[in-house]
Design an enzyme around this catalytic site. Structure first.
Site, PDB file in Angstrom:
ATOM      1  N   CYS A   2       0.856  -1.441   0.162  1.00 37.39           N
ATOM      2  CA  CYS A   2      -0.583   0.096   0.010  1.00 37.39           C
ATOM      3  C   CYS A   2       0.870   1.024   0.143  1.00 37.39           C
ATOM      4  O   CYS A   2       2.483   0.954   0.309  1.00 37.39           O
ATOM      5  CB  CYS A   2      -0.762   0.137   0.592  1.00 37.39           C
ATOM      6  SG  CYS A   2      -1.818  -1.777   1.408  1.00 37.39           S
ATOM      7  N   ARG A  27       3.717   0.701  -6.751  1.00 38.64           N
ATOM      8  CA  ARG A  27       3.482  -0.506  -5.354  1.00 38.64           C
ATOM      9  C   ARG A  27       2.103  -1.801  -5.456  1.00 38.64           C
ATOM     10  O   ARG A  27       2.018  -2.730  -5.175  1.00 38.64           O
ATOM     11  CB  ARG A  27       3.005   0.193  -4.409  1.00 38.64           C
ATOM     12  CG  ARG A  27       4.867   1.764  -4.248  1.00 38.64           C
ATOM     13  CD  ARG A  27       4.149   2.294  -2.607  1.00 38.64           C
ATOM     14  NE  ARG A  27       4.243   1.440  -2.143  1.00 38.64           N
ATOM     15  CZ  ARG A  27       5.782   1.602  -0.686  1.00 38.64           C
ATOM     16  NH1 ARG A  27       6.372   2.454  -1.383  1.00 38.64           N
ATOM     17  NH2 ARG A  27       5.084   0.791   0.258  1.00 38.64           N
ATOM     18  N   TRP A  74      -4.652  -2.506  -0.982  1.00 35.65           N
ATOM     19  CA  TRP A  74      -3.742  -3.672  -1.338  1.00 35.65           C
ATOM     20  C   TRP A  74      -4.181  -4.508  -0.322  1.00 35.65           C
ATOM     21  O   TRP A  74      -4.235  -4.490   0.180  1.00 35.65           O
ATOM     22  CB  TRP A  74      -2.559  -4.139  -1.574  1.00 35.65           C
ATOM     23  CG  TRP A  74      -2.394  -5.203  -2.473  1.00 35.65           C
ATOM     24  CD1 TRP A  74      -1.850  -5.565  -4.018  1.00 35.65           C
ATOM     25  CD2 TRP A  74      -1.947  -6.740  -1.841  1.00 35.65           C
ATOM     26  NE1 TRP A  74      -2.015  -6.712  -4.018  1.00 35.65           N
ATOM     27  CE2 TRP A  74      -1.769  -7.503  -3.066  1.00 35.65           C
ATOM     28  CE3 TRP A  74      -2.093  -7.468  -0.691  1.00 35.65           C
ATOM     29  CZ2 TRP A  74      -1.173  -8.741  -2.625  1.00 35.65           C
ATOM     30  CZ3 TRP A  74      -1.467  -8.651  -0.501  1.00 35.65           C
ATOM     31  CH2 TRP A  74      -1.816  -9.223  -1.292  1.00 35.65           C
ATOM     32  N   ASN A  98      -0.315   0.361   6.435  1.00 31.73           N
ATOM     33  CA  ASN A  98      -0.055  -0.218   5.548  1.00 31.73           C
ATOM     34  C   ASN A  98       0.421  -1.042   6.021  1.00 31.73           C
ATOM     35  O   ASN A  98       1.280  -0.812   7.213  1.00 31.73           O
ATOM     36  CB  ASN A  98       1.053   0.491   4.900  1.00 31.73           C
ATOM     37  CG  ASN A  98       1.777  -0.327   3.634  1.00 31.73           C
ATOM     38  OD1 ASN A  98       1.308  -1.556   3.608  1.00 31.73           O
ATOM     39  ND2 ASN A  98       3.066   0.162   3.124  1.00 31.73           N
ATOM     40  N   GLY A  99       0.342  -2.934   6.386  1.00 32.99           N
ATOM     41  CA  GLY A  99       0.429  -3.947   6.584  1.00 32.99           C
ATOM     42  C   GLY A  99      -0.469  -4.329   7.685  1.00 32.99           C
ATOM     43  O   GLY A  99      -1.751  -4.301   6.473  1.00 32.99           O
ATOM     44  N   GLU A 479      11.678 -18.375 -13.889  1.00 34.07           N
ATOM     45  CA  GLU A 479      11.387 -17.055 -13.368  1.00 34.07           C
ATOM     46  C   GLU A 479      11.045 -16.522 -14.729  1.00 34.07           C
ATOM     47  O   GLU A 479       9.679 -15.836 -15.094  1.00 34.07           O
ATOM     48  CB  GLU A 479      13.619 -16.078 -13.660  1.00 34.07           C
ATOM     49  CG  GLU A 479      13.281 -14.663 -14.055  1.00 34.07           C
ATOM     50  CD  GLU A 479      12.270 -13.825 -13.006  1.00 34.07           C
ATOM     51  OE1 GLU A 479      12.142 -12.843 -13.238  1.00 34.07           O
ATOM     52  OE2 GLU A 479      11.848 -14.320 -12.091  1.00 34.07           O
ATOM     53  N   LYS A 483       7.859 -14.905 -14.835  1.00 29.48           N
ATOM     54  CA  LYS A 483       7.110 -13.036 -15.815  1.00 29.48           C
ATOM     55  C   LYS A 483       6.043 -13.803 -16.219  1.00 29.48           C
ATOM     56  O   LYS A 483       4.599 -12.629 -16.527  1.00 29.48           O
ATOM     57  CB  LYS A 483       8.007 -13.374 -16.559  1.00 29.48           C
ATOM     58  CG  LYS A 483       9.561 -12.241 -15.806  1.00 29.48           C
ATOM     59  CD  LYS A 483       9.498 -10.996 -15.265  1.00 29.48           C
ATOM     60  CE  LYS A 483      10.409 -10.451 -14.179  1.00 29.48           C
ATOM     61  NZ  LYS A 483       9.501 -11.266 -13.086  1.00 29.48           N
ATOM     62  N   GLU A 486       2.885 -13.474 -14.092  1.00 27.91           N
ATOM     63  CA  GLU A 486       2.611 -12.206 -13.734  1.00 27.91           C
ATOM     64  C   GLU A 486       1.811 -11.553 -14.543  1.00 27.91           C
ATOM     65  O   GLU A 486       0.979 -10.597 -13.982  1.00 27.91           O
ATOM     66  CB  GLU A 486       3.756 -11.456 -12.890  1.00 27.91           C
ATOM     67  CG  GLU A 486       4.144 -12.280 -11.546  1.00 27.91           C
ATOM     68  CD  GLU A 486       5.502 -11.462 -11.376  1.00 27.91           C
ATOM     69  OE1 GLU A 486       6.304 -11.472 -10.379  1.00 27.91           O
ATOM     70  OE2 GLU A 486       6.879 -11.461 -12.178  1.00 27.91           O
ATOM     71  N   HIS A 502       9.838 -37.506 -15.478  1.00 26.03           N
ATOM     72  CA  HIS A 502       9.630 -37.624 -14.645  1.00 26.03           C
ATOM     73  C   HIS A 502       8.000 -37.427 -13.536  1.00 26.03           C
ATOM     74  O   HIS A 502       7.457 -37.733 -13.250  1.00 26.03           O
ATOM     75  CB  HIS A 502      10.386 -36.997 -13.005  1.00 26.03           C
ATOM     76  CG  HIS A 502      11.645 -38.017 -13.000  1.00 26.03           C
ATOM     77  ND1 HIS A 502      11.989 -39.659 -13.282  1.00 26.03           N
ATOM     78  CD2 HIS A 502      12.782 -37.839 -13.599  1.00 26.03           C
ATOM     79  CE1 HIS A 502      13.346 -40.066 -13.330  1.00 26.03           C
ATOM     80  NE2 HIS A 502      13.274 -38.266 -14.069  1.00 26.03           N
ATOM     81  N   LYS A 602       4.286  -4.709  -5.566  1.00 26.79           N
ATOM     82  CA  LYS A 602       5.391  -4.528  -5.705  1.00 26.79           C
ATOM     83  C   LYS A 602       5.968  -4.844  -4.717  1.00 26.79           C
ATOM     84  O   LYS A 602       7.609  -5.380  -4.641  1.00 26.79           O
ATOM     85  CB  LYS A 602       6.072  -3.320  -6.180  1.00 26.79           C
ATOM     86  CG  LYS A 602       7.243  -3.016  -6.594  1.00 26.79           C
ATOM     87  CD  LYS A 602       8.006  -3.602  -7.782  1.00 26.79           C
ATOM     88  CE  LYS A 602       8.820  -3.539  -8.278  1.00 26.79           C
ATOM     89  NZ  LYS A 602       9.459  -4.660  -9.474  1.00 26.79           N
TER      90      LYS A 602
END
Length: 607
Positions: A2, A27, A74, A98-99, A479, A483, A486, A502, A602
């Site tokens: 946030c 963010r 958020w 925020n938190g 990665e 990406k 996301e 496997h 973010k």
């Protein structure tokens, strides 16, 4: 996560508060709000969705005031609705947070039993009611906040406005960052320096447990024991230009193309080209005595750590454990005396990683951090600070921060190898030369942007995509899959190439593109044999390799992406570029929100 901004101003603040929120859109958020103090009234405007919805609300219902707070949320507790959007308010106070308040349930139950009425599902509203109770009982704002803060468990950055005080705000931090900014006859609060960049370059970073009273004259800071303290005022260095896209369509695209420059900047801090050595910041402990490395990180930073594990063990012959931060403390890890705990984070504020750092510190580990924000909580608590120099990264999906992390970790691996007597002087010089070639190799990789864009339509219709790689290219496969997930919302998975048979090979059919990362070299033939297993079952292969690899194995592929021939040490940095570009162009082809993908933030400052 946030975003918070507060202004005690000498002129109207609504537009500047909204501008500050816009600077923190990167963010991640799903609602936004603002509250101004004017004529003994708390004037709130809130909206779910994008910030433009709040702007429209302010057009319909203007708000005026010389003091105010604003927030992008958020969602954690409660859906992203207008009623759950911050600021939360009572008749006396309004606040943004925020938190997470971990003990909000018993606090809320007690407040309801005392007759308080809640309008939201959030944990944050509990704090508003607790502070309001104290103010209504006759306490000053300072004494009210002082009474409430010790009752809160969890992580928070708070900015609090009071109906009867149009000349002050109170801020507090525990586990989430908060900065104070100083202007001419004005004072500010913000989640980060970037939010305050157009307002001031003079800022103070609050330390853990601090709370602050800001007025037009300045700031009075108190520590966790409510004692007045002085914190240094520093130059933030944040600029408005840092959040401009320039000629690029998206911040993510801009940041991908900045990589040659920022990797060069980062390496410049660690390579001494004149004597061809690797150098670290001055430290007061002996790296040669390190017996084991424990790497802890989240998301993309975790994959950078996975690559570093290969390097540390190969070059320095140093055993390495690696874990995701959200799991690390809860498995009760065994930490050997003399160990180095290495934490990797773009923001330096990631809640899980910061908690793991403090756990390791309590267990007597030497603490090293690789961060992009040298003033962050992790940076301040480290024994060895290893800064990247990526500059502000606005796109939620990390790109340039990742390659700069890899650059730092490669330099650290080489330095550890030298200190442990595992690299000769000539071998160190060769590594320095190879690392110095990285920016040019990144430029060569970026030169293939157009052809990657042209093939993105082949991947965009897929519902599932697999990525394969061996050795250090395995973390790159993970990665690449991350990406794509996301920003394009396509389900993607990364696998070690040899693991296909496997289980995952059961997923292969003509509708599943398989992205293979395979630079020519010792592992190439084995990776190609796994690729042929995919093709034999109808899988459509996209091969990312150098010219020699494509010549040997590119025939019959759905597409090929040619990379420059590079030393294996820097291959992970170079091969990061095509997986970033592929994800970007697929997302553009699908029309998704590249810079602010749904549900993501973010900087994750809650556990």
């Amino acid at each position: 996560m946030c975003g918070i901004i507060g202004i005690v101003g000498k002129e109207q603040v609504a537009d500047r508060l909204v501008d500050g929120l816009r600077r923190m859109e990167y963010r991640g958020y799903d609602s936004a709000g603002i509250c101004l103090v004017e004529d003994d009234q708390l004037v709130r405007r809130r909206a779910e969705g994008k910030l433009n919805n709040l702007v429209l609300e302010l057009v319909r219902h203007p708000a005026e005031g010389l003091i105010g707070i604003a927030h992008t949320r958020w969602a954690t507790h409660g859906a992203p609705t207008t009623s759950n959007a911050h600021p939360h308010a009572t008749g006396e106070v309004a606040l943004v947070h925020n938190g997470i308040i971990e003990n909000f349930k018993p606090l809320r139950d007690a407040l309801i039993a005392r007759g308080r009425v809640f309008e939201s599902e959030t944990d944050t509203e509990v704090v508003a009611h607790l502070v309001s109770e104290q103010v209504e009982a006759g306490l000053s704002p300072q004494d009210a906040v002082k009474a409430v803060l010790p009752t809160l468990r969890g992580a928070f950055a708070l900015a609090i406005a009071f109906r009867q005080h149009d000349d002050m705000l109170i801020g507090a931090r525990l586990g989430s960052p908060l900065v104070v900014g100083y202007g001419e006859g004005e004072t500010y609060l913000g989640s980060d320096a970037l939010a305050l960049a157009p307002l001031t370059q003079r800022i103070t970073y609050l330390e853990e447990g601090d709370w602050v009273v800001i007025t037009r004259e300045g700031a009075a800071i108190y520590d966790v024991n409510d004692q007045p303290v002085t914190r240094p005022i520093v130059a933030s260095g944040a600029t408005a230009a840092a959040i401009e896209k320039g000629e690029f369509r998206h911040f993510m695209q801009k940041e991908i193309f900045e990589q040659p420059t920022v990797v060069a900047q980062t390496l410049r801090s660690y390579l001494r080209r004149i004597d061809q050595t690797v150098a670290l910041p001055q430290i007061d402990f002996d790296l040669s005595s390190i017996s084991r490395v424990t790497i802890v990180a989240c998301g993309t930073s975790f994959y950078a750590g996975m690559v570093a594990k290969y390097w540390f063990e190969q070059f320095a012959r140093l055993p390495v454990d690696i874990d995701v931060a959200s799991e690390f403390r809860y498995r009760d890890p065994v930490l050997e005396p003399g160990g180095l705990a290495l934490f990797i984070s773009q923001s330096g504020e990631t809640a899980d990683t910061l908690a793991a750092l403090r756990h390791c510190k309590a267990e007597g580990q030497t603490i090293a951090v690789v961060v992009n924000v040298p003033t962050s909580s992790m940076a301040r608590e480290a024994d060895l600070l290893l800064p990247t120099h990526a500059g502000p990264e606005i796109g939620v999906a990390s790109t340039k921060a990742f390659t700069c992390q890899l650059a730092v970790l490669a330099a650290l691996a080489a330095h550890l190898a030298v200190k442990r007597g595992r690299l000769s002087r000539e071998e160190e010089a060769d590594i320095v030369n190879q690392l110095a070639e990285t920016p040019a190799a990144l430029n060569a990789a970026l030169a293939h942007d157009d052809e990657i864009a042209a093939m993105a339509h082949l991947i965009a219709p897929a519902r599932d995509v697999l990525y394969l790689g061996r050795g250090p290219d395995y973390p790159l496969a993970l990665e690449g899959a991350l990406k794509l997930k996301e920003i394009s919302y396509i389900h993607a998975e990364g696998y070690a190439s040899g693991e296909m048979k496997h289980g995952p090979i059961a997923l292969i059919d003509e509708a599943v593109p398989v992205i293979v990362l395979a630079p020519s070299g010792p592992l190439f033939e084995k990776t190609v044999s796994n690729m042929q297993e995919v093709r034999a079952r109808g899988g459509k292969v996209v091969l990312i390799s150098d010219a020699a690899g494509i010549e040997e194995a590119g025939e019959g592929c759905l597409a090929t992406i040619e990379m420059p021939k590079v030393h294996p040490l820097i291959a992970p940095l170079v091969y990061a570029v095509p997986v970033q570009l592929l994800a970007y162009h697929v997302a553009v082809a699908k029309g998704t929100d590249v810079d602010q993908p749904r549900n993501l933030a973010k900087s994750v400052t809650v556990e």
